[in-house]
Write a protein that holds these residues in place. Structure first.
Motif, mmCIF file in Angstrom:
data_model
loop_
_atom_site.group_PDB
_atom_site.id
_atom_site.type_symbol
_atom_site.label_atom_id
_atom_site.label_comp_id
_atom_site.label_asym_id
_atom_site.label_seq_id
_atom_site.Cartn_x
_atom_site.Cartn_y
_atom_site.Cartn_z
ATOM 1 N N UNK A 168 -0.990 4.056 7.716
ATOM 2 C CA UNK A 168 -1.853 4.124 6.539
ATOM 3 C C UNK A 168 -1.314 3.340 5.346
ATOM 4 N N UNK A 169 0.013 3.205 5.272
ATOM 5 C CA UNK A 169 0.583 2.553 4.086
ATOM 6 C C UNK A 169 1.973 2.008 4.388
ATOM 7 N N UNK A 170 2.431 1.127 3.494
ATOM 8 C CA UNK A 170 3.756 0.522 3.629
ATOM 9 C C UNK A 170 4.853 1.396 3.036
ATOM 10 N N UNK A 171 4.496 2.197 2.039
ATOM 11 C CA UNK A 171 5.476 2.999 1.318
ATOM 12 C C UNK A 171 4.933 4.403 1.086
ATOM 13 N N UNK B 239 0.837 -1.195 0.000
ATOM 14 C CA UNK B 239 0.000 0.000 0.000
ATOM 15 C C UNK B 239 0.877 1.252 0.000
ATOM 16 N N UNK B 240 0.341 2.313 -0.603
ATOM 17 C CA UNK B 240 1.137 3.522 -0.813
ATOM 18 C C UNK B 240 0.379 4.773 -0.379
ATOM 19 N N UNK B 241 1.159 5.733 0.145
ATOM 20 C CA UNK B 241 0.619 7.034 0.529
ATOM 21 C C UNK B 241 1.471 8.115 -0.127
ATOM 22 N N UNK B 242 0.809 9.097 -0.727
ATOM 23 C CA UNK B 242 1.519 10.192 -1.400
ATOM 24 C C UNK B 242 1.635 11.379 -0.453
ATOM 25 N N UNK B 243 2.850 11.726 -0.071
ATOM 26 C CA UNK B 243 3.038 12.840 0.857
ATOM 27 C C UNK B 243 2.928 14.175 0.143
ATOM 28 N N UNK B 244 3.011 14.173 -1.196
ATOM 29 C CA UNK B 244 2.964 15.431 -1.944
ATOM 30 C C UNK B 244 1.678 15.603 -2.752
ATOM 31 N N UNK B 245 0.654 14.826 -2.397
ATOM 32 C CA UNK B 245 -0.640 14.934 -3.082
ATOM 33 C C UNK B 245 -1.768 15.006 -2.063
ATOM 34 N N UNK B 246 -2.801 15.744 -2.409
ATOM 35 C CA UNK B 246 -4.001 15.780 -1.576
ATOM 36 C C UNK B 246 -4.967 14.680 -1.990
ATOM 37 N N UNK C 176 11.296 18.697 -5.011
ATOM 38 C CA UNK C 176 11.144 17.313 -4.546
ATOM 39 C C UNK C 176 12.308 16.844 -3.679
ATOM 40 N N UNK C 177 13.523 17.280 -3.979
ATOM 41 C CA UNK C 177 14.685 16.845 -3.193
ATOM 42 C C UNK C 177 14.596 17.391 -1.775
ATOM 43 N N UNK C 178 14.288 18.682 -1.649
ATOM 44 C CA UNK C 178 14.145 19.285 -0.320
ATOM 45 C C UNK C 178 13.008 18.620 0.448
ATOM 46 N N UNK C 179 11.943 18.283 -0.259
ATOM 47 C CA UNK C 179 10.809 17.631 0.385
ATOM 48 C C UNK C 179 11.186 16.239 0.877
ATOM 49 N N UNK C 180 11.872 15.480 0.033
ATOM 50 C CA UNK C 180 12.286 14.132 0.420
ATOM 51 C C UNK C 180 13.226 14.175 1.623
ATOM 52 N N UNK C 181 14.136 15.141 1.624
ATOM 53 C CA UNK C 181 15.075 15.268 2.742
ATOM 54 C C UNK C 181 14.334 15.603 4.029
ATOM 55 N N UNK C 182 13.369 16.512 3.940
ATOM 56 C CA UNK C 182 12.614 16.914 5.123
ATOM 57 C C UNK C 182 11.754 15.765 5.653
ATOM 58 N N UNK C 183 11.124 15.035 4.747
ATOM 59 C CA UNK C 183 10.285 13.901 5.150
ATOM 60 C C UNK C 183 11.134 12.831 5.819
ATOM 61 N N UNK C 184 12.245 12.509 5.212
ATOM 62 C CA UNK C 184 13.129 11.479 5.785
ATOM 63 C C UNK C 184 13.621 11.905 7.169
ATOM 64 N N UNK C 185 14.065 13.147 7.288
ATOM 65 C CA UNK C 185 14.572 13.638 8.570
ATOM 66 C C UNK C 185 13.492 13.602 9.640
ATOM 67 N N UNK C 186 12.284 13.980 9.276
ATOM 68 C CA UNK C 186 11.179 13.992 10.232
ATOM 69 C C UNK C 186 10.842 12.583 10.717
ATOM 70 N N UNK D 53 6.138 16.796 5.487
ATOM 71 C CA UNK D 53 6.750 16.044 6.590
ATOM 72 C C UNK D 53 5.726 15.695 7.660
ATOM 73 N N UNK D 54 4.901 16.658 8.010
ATOM 74 C CA UNK D 54 3.888 16.410 9.038
ATOM 75 C C UNK D 54 2.833 15.423 8.552
ATOM 76 N N UNK D 55 2.488 15.509 7.274
ATOM 77 C CA UNK D 55 1.560 14.543 6.697
ATOM 78 C C UNK D 55 2.155 13.137 6.754
ATOM 79 N N UNK D 56 3.433 13.034 6.412
ATOM 80 C CA UNK D 56 4.100 11.735 6.417
ATOM 81 C C UNK D 56 4.162 11.158 7.826
ATOM 82 N N UNK D 57 4.486 12.000 8.788
ATOM 83 C CA UNK D 57 4.577 11.542 10.174
ATOM 84 C C UNK D 57 3.222 11.055 10.676
ATOM 85 N N UNK D 58 2.172 11.793 10.380
ATOM 86 C CA UNK D 58 0.836 11.394 10.810
ATOM 87 C C UNK D 58 0.414 10.092 10.143
ATOM 88 N N UNK D 59 0.709 9.981 8.851
ATOM 89 C CA UNK D 59 0.358 8.761 8.121
ATOM 90 C C UNK D 59 1.111 7.557 8.665
#
Length: 241
Positions: free
Chosen positions: A204-207, A162-169, A217-227, A193-199
């Motif tokens: 909600x999903x495996x990936x 299962x998948x969750x998109x952190x950059x889509x509504x 996208x790079x800054x977003x991926x870095x922030x999500x991973x760090x969070x 990042x906050x969406x990813x943490x809550x998910x």
């Protein structure tokens, strides 16, 4: 708790460059690599696979409609047999390129319009599943929770992710908001990042996916991973080669 981070890569074509694959590969654990039908050319795809192998990032076949002009984001009314053959062709091509640099295809994820179509379209979802079966190797299929694709895959004893998109509504019924709508995309790294943490907390999903062609996208991926890491969540691929 562990989460896989994936991104769509290998989508450049000839002299046209899309995204920063090198930087993204340092942050993710699974790469959804274009297979040449919606984006990507053989040389670009092979380089993407080589760099993924070098970093220990899993390679996934991001299969789509045969639609370079539309970037695979337009629905195509296609027969089950033709779509299944198209998908099998894409998996085989990517697997050959991946193996030439020491890797292999480890999973499958539909792209763009096909991804959204197989949420509800039973026939096209079945075509994706039969292509994976014809490939002859167990490839987990990545998709939207509750989709026809994942249900049919499970019926055929194929592993599902299962998948969750952190950059889509999302809509109220759990579908992705149409990209043509002004609120479809999320570009703020802190919000993502906050969406990813809550998910992650809600399992909600495996990936979690971050589109490689999303602005920043790079800054977003870095922030999500760090969070996620700061919250004690392990970042690791859902497959093992």
């Amino acid at each position: 708790m562990a989460i896989d981070l994936n991104a769509d890569l290998g989508e450049s074509f000839g002299r046209w460059t899309l995204g920063d694959d090198e930087a993204m590969l340092d942050l993710i654990t699974s790469a959804n690599v274009a297979c040449g039908f919606h984006a990507g050319d053989p040389a670009t795809i092979r380089v993407t696979c080589r760099e993924a192998v070098r970093r220990g990032v899993r390679i996934g076949a991001q299969v789509g409609y045969h639609d370079l002009v539309g970037f695979g984001r337009r629905f195509i009314d296609i027969s089950l047999s033709d779509l299944s053959a198209d998908i099998l062709y894409q998996i085989g091509a990517l697997d050959a390129l991946a193996r030439s640099v020491g890797g292999q295809v480890s999973y499958l994820k539909p792209h763009g319009a096909l991804y959204n179509t197989v949420v509800d379209h039973e026939e096209q979802a079945y075509a994706v599943v039969t292509a994976v079966e014809a490939f002859g190797r167990d490839l987990p299929i990545v998709g939207l929770p509750g989709s026809a694709l994942l249900r049919i895959a499970e019926d055929h004893q194929i592993s599902t992710i299962t998948e969750y998109f952190v950059d889509r509504n999302y809509t109220a019924d759990g579908r992705l908001v149409d990209r043509r709508q002004p609120d479809a995309l999320i570009s703020d790294p802190d919000e993502a990042s906050q969406r990813a943490l809550q998910a992650a907390k809600e399992q909600r999903a495996d990936s979690f996916c971050i589109h490689g062609d999303t602005v920043g996208s790079v800054a977003m991926a870095a922030a999500v991973r760090e969070c996620l890491v700061a919250a004690g969540i392990e970042i690791r691929p859902f497959t093992s080669d």
